[in-house]
Design an enzyme around this catalytic site. Structure first.
Site, PDB file in Angstrom:
ATOM      1  CG  ASN A 131     -12.306  -0.322   4.393  1.00 52.27           C
ATOM      2  OD1 ASN A 131     -12.569  -0.766   5.513  1.00 52.27           O
ATOM      3  ND2 ASN A 131     -11.195   0.342   4.140  1.00 52.27           N
TER       4      ASN A 131
ATOM      5  CG  ASP B 266      -2.008   1.037   1.161  1.00 53.33           C
ATOM      6  OD1 ASP B 266      -1.677   2.238   1.048  1.00 53.33           O
ATOM      7  OD2 ASP B 266      -3.189   0.669   1.206  1.00 53.33           O
ATOM      8  CB  ILE B 267       0.685   4.290  -2.111  1.00 52.75           C
ATOM      9  CG1 ILE B 267       1.745   5.139  -2.756  1.00 52.75           C
ATOM     10  CG2 ILE B 267      -0.514   5.083  -1.681  1.00 52.75           C
ATOM     11  CD1 ILE B 267       1.406   5.557  -4.173  1.00 52.75           C
TER      12      ILE B 267
ATOM     13  CD  GLN C 274     -14.929  -0.610  -1.931  1.00 49.86           C
ATOM     14  OE1 GLN C 274     -16.124  -0.695  -1.625  1.00 49.86           O
ATOM     15  NE2 GLN C 274     -14.362  -1.416  -2.797  1.00 49.86           N
TER      16      GLN C 274
ATOM     17  CG  HIS D  85      -8.611  -3.380  -1.659  1.00 49.94           C
ATOM     18  ND1 HIS D  85      -9.524  -2.648  -2.386  1.00 49.94           N
ATOM     19  CD2 HIS D  85      -8.338  -2.647  -0.551  1.00 49.94           C
ATOM     20  CE1 HIS D  85      -9.782  -1.521  -1.747  1.00 49.94           C
ATOM     21  NE2 HIS D  85      -9.093  -1.497  -0.621  1.00 49.94           N
ATOM     22  CG  PHE D  86      -9.184  -9.195   2.110  1.00 50.31           C
ATOM     23  CD1 PHE D  86      -9.990  -9.057   3.232  1.00 50.31           C
ATOM     24  CD2 PHE D  86      -9.626  -9.984   1.062  1.00 50.31           C
ATOM     25  CE1 PHE D  86     -11.218  -9.703   3.305  1.00 50.31           C
ATOM     26  CE2 PHE D  86     -10.853 -10.631   1.133  1.00 50.31           C
ATOM     27  CZ  PHE D  86     -11.641 -10.487   2.248  1.00 50.31           C
TER      28      PHE D  86
END
Ligand code: 5GP
Ligand code: ZN
Length: 131
Positions: free
Chosen positions: A84, A28-29, A91, A97-98
């Site tokens: 989410n 994740d960024i 979200q 996605h998880f």
């Protein structure tokens, strides 16, 4: 095309934790904690309510495997798995996605609070759910 589909197509660069024909996992960024990873199917599906059971089963099993590896390699002591669904739940990317969020300390950057409401009626809530 959504941002994760662009990442799948290599139109946007990413740090790939895992890839096979059907699934991708990337850092994740934001890196809420070190190792914060997103796992998703390559095929665009909006959320957990729309994904087919077979793909979801594979996705959650892969999420478990990646979680074990990330925790070991990163020396994490805990783990939050997060999904989410819709804006009201946070979200922002509408491609299922998880989140794998390794935890190192209960006083780290992550806050997940289940605050107790002051006024509720468990029986009436249950009646609605089971109506
Ligand atoms: P959501 O809020 O939909 O559950 O999570 C979406 C996540 O995608 C966020 O944590 C956000 O940081 C991450 N994200 C958004 N755009 C990008 C991107 O271009 N690259 C990567 N690696 N992560 C992204
Ligand atoms: Zn997509």
């Amino acid at each position: 095309m959504c941002i994760f589909c662009k990442i799948v197509n290599n139109e946007i660069p990413s740090y790939k934790v895992y890839e096979d024909d059907d699934f991708l996992a990337i850092l994740d960024i934001t890196q809420t904690t070190d190792g914060h990873t997103l796992v998703f199917p390559k095929k665009h599906v909006k959320d957990i309510l729309e994904i087919d059971d077979e793909t979801l089963s594979k996705l959650i099993i892969l999420t478990k495997k990646l979680s074990e590896n990330i925790m070991t390699k990163m020396n994490a002591t805990g783990l939050n798995l997060l999904n989410n669904t819709n804006e009201s739940a946070g979200q922002s990317v509408h491609h299922i996605h998880f989140h794998i969020i390794p935890r190192y300390d209960e006083n780290d950057e992550v806050t997940i609070a289940f605050n107790r409401k002051s006024d509720f009626n468990l029986q009436s809530i249950l009646n609605k759910i089971n109506d």
